[in-house]
Design a protein around this motif. Structure first.
Motif, short mmCIF file in Angstrom:
data_model
loop_
_atom_site.label_atom_id
_atom_site.label_comp_id
_atom_site.label_asym_id
_atom_site.label_seq_id
_atom_site.Cartn_x
_atom_site.Cartn_y
_atom_site.Cartn_z
N HIS A 255 -39.09 45.15 30.06
CA HIS A 255 -39.67 44.64 31.30
C HIS A 255 -41.18 44.54 31.02
O HIS A 255 -41.95 45.44 31.36
CB HIS A 255 -39.39 45.59 32.46
N VAL B 7 -48.79 38.31 28.68
CA VAL B 7 -48.42 38.95 29.95
C VAL B 7 -49.65 39.30 30.79
O VAL B 7 -49.75 38.88 31.95
CB VAL B 7 -47.52 40.17 29.71
N ILE C 125 -48.36 36.35 39.81
CA ILE C 125 -47.63 37.62 39.78
C ILE C 125 -46.14 37.28 39.87
O ILE C 125 -45.58 37.15 40.96
CB ILE C 125 -48.05 38.55 40.94
N LEU D 273 -51.00 37.61 34.54
CA LEU D 273 -51.30 38.41 35.73
C LEU D 273 -52.76 38.27 36.14
O LEU D 273 -53.08 38.17 37.33
CB LEU D 273 -50.97 39.89 35.45
N VAL E 200 -42.48 44.11 38.86
CA VAL E 200 -43.82 43.54 38.61
C VAL E 200 -44.45 43.08 39.91
O VAL E 200 -45.61 43.40 40.21
CB VAL E 200 -43.73 42.35 37.63
N LYS E 201 -43.70 42.34 40.72
CA LYS E 201 -44.26 41.78 41.95
C LYS E 201 -43.92 42.63 43.17
O LYS E 201 -44.74 42.78 44.07
CB LYS E 201 -43.72 40.36 42.16
N PRO F 24 -48.70 48.55 30.23
CA PRO F 24 -48.15 47.24 29.81
C PRO F 24 -48.79 46.64 28.57
O PRO F 24 -48.09 46.04 27.75
CB PRO F 24 -48.39 46.37 31.05
N GLY G 13 -43.75 43.03 32.05
CA GLY G 13 -44.78 43.05 33.07
C GLY G 13 -45.12 44.42 33.59
O GLY G 13 -46.21 44.64 34.15
N ASP G 14 -44.19 45.40 33.44
CA ASP G 14 -44.49 46.74 33.95
C ASP G 14 -44.46 47.82 32.86
O ASP G 14 -44.54 49.01 33.15
CB ASP G 14 -43.56 47.13 35.10
#
Length: 456
Positions: free
Chosen positions: A372, A237, A246, A241, A155-156, A346, A374-375
């Motif tokens: 996951h 989520v 993040i 963001l 994600v980051k 996402p 965030g992605d």
């Protein structure tokens, strides 16, 4: 077919394994129970010490026309390194040197057999950081690059591809090429290096890697935010963001799966409220920055249906939570046929997980899931009983069809290997497949490197 005496002449007799019992660990990887493939009967393992020996092995392979299977740490889950034809396994384990940690350029140069654990130790000793953490620390760098490993931190910090700046590669025909270097910008010629990244070992054998490093970050801190509704959790989520937070990772888990895993590990899951959770891991420039991000993420969740939140600050508390999350696949390992690796935009994760729940009900089975979040990468767990009923392929293809309809793909981080070849055409158009096959022929005209993997 291969000539054992000629292989011994290249690497030395001590580094050629012909006894089947002694090579047993080289004939398997971490592929799930329901997808395990039988290795070929006539196989030899060779352990070269350097790039030159690998080049000579590949030239011999072209001369005698035998398959070569490059092998790293054996941590793949798609049977990519399994020798399904009679041939030679080339283990990279002796290429195990971290050549240089370059503080001035924030780069590390290492051989392909260096494990992730060895890399992290060398980098952290210089007070620097390699941000991604793609799973098993026994994985070797050549395999991490060849499979473009992902993991929870994408994600980051992105995936391994985002950190590769240079490669040394032995092509299937035996020539050695250098790609990139300690460069942050490079627009010179076609970008062959990024073809090798995520090629799954079919276009060349990576022997040396140059990776970008960063200064150490502050943190991490770990939040576990509880919800009574999956969609409430998933909807938070993008809001997190969009607010400028993040996180290093945003993981979605069902509470009952975490509790089952904790019991399997002989411990307890520390969260008692809600039916599902977001695990949010935050890093920052300093401790105040980390705390501020945690506070903002918590407020967003509370405003959008969260029923509780727990903040783990100490290393011990965080390690406890992350251990349970990372070991969840072991809970049902004996009952698992396969863990899928679907990725969708996402915002579509909630809809995709609802479809999996619907299919589980339709086929009267259990399909545990983690994501996951965030992605957009999530992992439905198909149980062995579904395969025993002859239904796992049917269910899998229905999951894949829905993912593709939502703009997704059948693999976000594990790759295609040998186990997903049958579904590859579901998400790649015929012309793209034709181009990929053409690239394989161009790099490997005799088809000796990792046959039956990644592309048909």
């Amino acid at each position: 077919m291969f000539d054992v005496d000629k292989l011994k002449a290249i690497v030395g007799a001590d580094w050629v394994v012909v006894d089947r019992n002694q090579m047993a660990s080289y004939l398997v990887d971490e592929t799930y129970t329901g997808l395990i493939m039988k290795p070929a009967d006539n196989v030899v393992v060779v352990k070269p010490a350097n790039t030159g020996e690998i080049a000579r092995i590949l030239k011999l392979a072209n001369e005698l026309n035998f398959p070569v299977y490059p092998r790293g740490g054996g941590t793949g889950v798609c049977a990519g390194s399994i020798p399904t034809r009679d041939g030679v396994i080339v283990s990279l384990e002796r290429l195990d040197k971290v050549v240089e940690v370059d503080r001035e350029n924030l780069m590390v140069v290492a051989e392909a057999g260096v494990t992730l654990a060895q890399l992290l130790e060398a980098v952290e000793a210089e007070d620097l950081n390699f941000p991604p953490h793609p799973g098993d620390e026994g994985a070797q760098l050549g395999g991490l690059v060849a499979c473009n490993a992902g993991g929870t931190r994408a994600v980051k910090y992105g995936v391994v591809r985002n950190y590769v700046k240079g490669l040394e590669v032995v092509l299937p025909t035996g020539e050695t090429v250098q790609m990139g270097g300690k460069l942050l910008k490079n627009n010179t010629g076609l970008d062959l290096m990024h073809l090798l990244i995520d090629s799954e070992g079919i276009l060349g054998i990576i022997t040396r890697v140059t990776l970008r490093l960063y200064p150490k970050f502050a943190g991490p801190a770990t939040l576990v935010v509880s919800f009574d509704n999956r969609h409430s959790a998933i909807r938070c989520v993008p809001k997190i963001l969009q607010a400028g937070v993040i996180p290093m990772a945003i993981e979605y888990v069902d509470r009952d799966l975490m509790e089952d895993t904790a019991r399997y590990l002989g411990t307890s899951w520390p969260v008692t409220k809600g039916t599902c959770h977001l695990i949010i891991i935050v890093t920052g420039t300093n401790e105040d920055d980390v705390y501020e991000q945690c506070q903002k993420a918590s407020e967003i969740c509370e405003a959008n249906g969260a029923v509780d939140s727990l903040m783990a600050e100490s290393r011990e508390e965080q390690a406890h939570i992350l251990r349970i999350r990372s070991e969840e696949s072991m809970t049902y390992k004996a009952q698992l046929a396969e863990i899928l690796d679907v990725t969708v935009p996402p915002a579509a994760v909630g809809d995709m997980m609802d479809e999996v729940d619907r299919l589980a009900a339709e086929y009267k089975t259990k399909i545990p899931m983690v994501a996951h979040a965030g992605d957009g990468n999530f992992h439905p767990h198909l149980m062995l009983e579904l395969k025993e009923r002859g239904l796992s392929t049917e269910v899998k293809r229905k999951i894949y069809s829905r993912a593709v309809a939502l703009g997704g793909v059948i693999s976000g981080e594990h790759g295609i290997g040998k186990t997903r070849l049958g579904e590859l055409e579901m998400c790649i158009d015929p012309k793209s497949l034709e181009l990929m096959r053409g690239l394989k022929r161009l790099f490997d005209p005799n088809g000796i490197l990792s046959p039956d993997s990644a592309i048909k």
